[in-house]
Design an enzyme around this catalytic site. Structure first.
Site, short mmCIF file in Angstrom:
data_model
loop_
_atom_site.label_atom_id
_atom_site.label_comp_id
_atom_site.label_asym_id
_atom_site.label_seq_id
_atom_site.Cartn_x
_atom_site.Cartn_y
_atom_site.Cartn_z
N PHE A 124 -15.56 89.50 -9.63
CA PHE A 124 -15.43 88.39 -10.24
C PHE A 124 -13.86 88.42 -9.65
O PHE A 124 -13.43 89.52 -10.03
CB PHE A 124 -15.67 88.05 -11.56
CG PHE A 124 -16.43 88.05 -12.27
CD1 PHE A 124 -16.72 86.35 -12.32
CD2 PHE A 124 -17.57 88.78 -12.09
CE1 PHE A 124 -17.91 86.06 -12.92
CE2 PHE A 124 -18.78 88.26 -13.29
CZ PHE A 124 -19.27 87.07 -13.33
N THR B 194 -22.29 91.26 -10.49
CA THR B 194 -21.64 90.51 -9.58
C THR B 194 -20.00 91.22 -9.93
O THR B 194 -19.53 91.70 -11.05
CB THR B 194 -21.41 89.24 -10.27
OG1 THR B 194 -23.05 88.52 -10.28
CG2 THR B 194 -20.93 88.22 -10.11
#
Length: 236
Positions: free
Chosen positions: A219, A217
């Site tokens: 960010f 992921t």
């Protein structure tokens, strides 16, 4: 979360009714900030305050601590709240997910970037490693259902199908772990991080249960003021 059947859990409300659990636990867990919190929450201490969405043990908290190891990570109920806390000077930064290598873009945060006057001052990539968690004494064969964020459940589809577990979607992974621990559930597990297991006193029944090991992921790091790019190294 919309209630689809009688077993569906309104975790948004039940997770916030956790004062008794937090007091009884060995380490105090900060309650997530909501949009109703005032500037009285501002800390005068030297540590950088970094907002993230979720509760203690969320992958977002780990991402914040990866980029700011000595920060004070501040949990927020919603993505909107994290944006607002930066704007209102309650925190110094916000670390929020923008895309996942398997699940794609987090559209809500793209919308919020347009609505709020914050600047992207960096990014951090975090490898997501899902674990199957349960209360101590509970074995895999005792489980009938598992709670987690919809993307986490989807990312562990093969493992959960083999185990024959009924999947129930809730607001976030760490919240699922907290709910299982708080309610002392014996037939229900959670898909969350190993950090969540440690924080909420759960047992790790299986590690790395995601179907694809390349689960990352990205960010974004948000601040009130921009960073002016220098010439000493490349900037996006």
């Amino acid at each position: 979360m919309k209630k689809k059947n009688g077993n569906a859990i309104n975790l948004q409300s039940s997770l916030l009714q956790d004062a008794e659990y937090d007091v009884a636990s060995k380490d105090a867990h900060p309650r997530p900030l909501s949009s109703t919190h005032s500037s009285n929450s501002v800390s005068n201490g030297p540590r950088l305050r970094v907002a993230y969405q979720g509760v203690r043990g969320a992958y977002s908290e780990s991402a914040a601590q990866k980029v700011y190891p000595n920060c004070e990570a501040v949990p927020c109920e919603q993505f909107d709240t994290a944006f607002e806390t930066v704007e209102k000077w309650l925190v110094d930064r916000a670390v929020l997910p923008i895309e996942n290598s398997l699940g794609g873009s987090i559209h809500r945060n793209y919308d919020l970037l347009l609505r709020h006057r914050l600047h992207i001052v960096g990014e951090v990539k975090y490898a997501v490693r899902h674990c199957l968690l349960a209360n101590h004494g509970v074995k895999v064969e005792d489980l009938k259902r598992v709670l987690s964020h919809p993307q986490a459940l989807a990312q562990c589809e093969n493992t959960l199908t083999k185990l024959g577990l009924v999947r129930e979607a809730v607001d976030d992974t760490a919240g699922a772990a907290k709910h299982v621990a708080l309610q002392k559930l014996e037939d229900t597990g959670a898909v969350a991080s190993s950090a969540a297991a440690s924080i909420y006193g759960l047992n790790i029944l299986a590690e790395d249960i995601q179907d694809d090991s390349d689960n990352v992921t990205r960010f974004l790091i948000l601040a009130r003021e921009p960073i002016i790019p220098g010439t000493d190294r490349p900037f996006k």
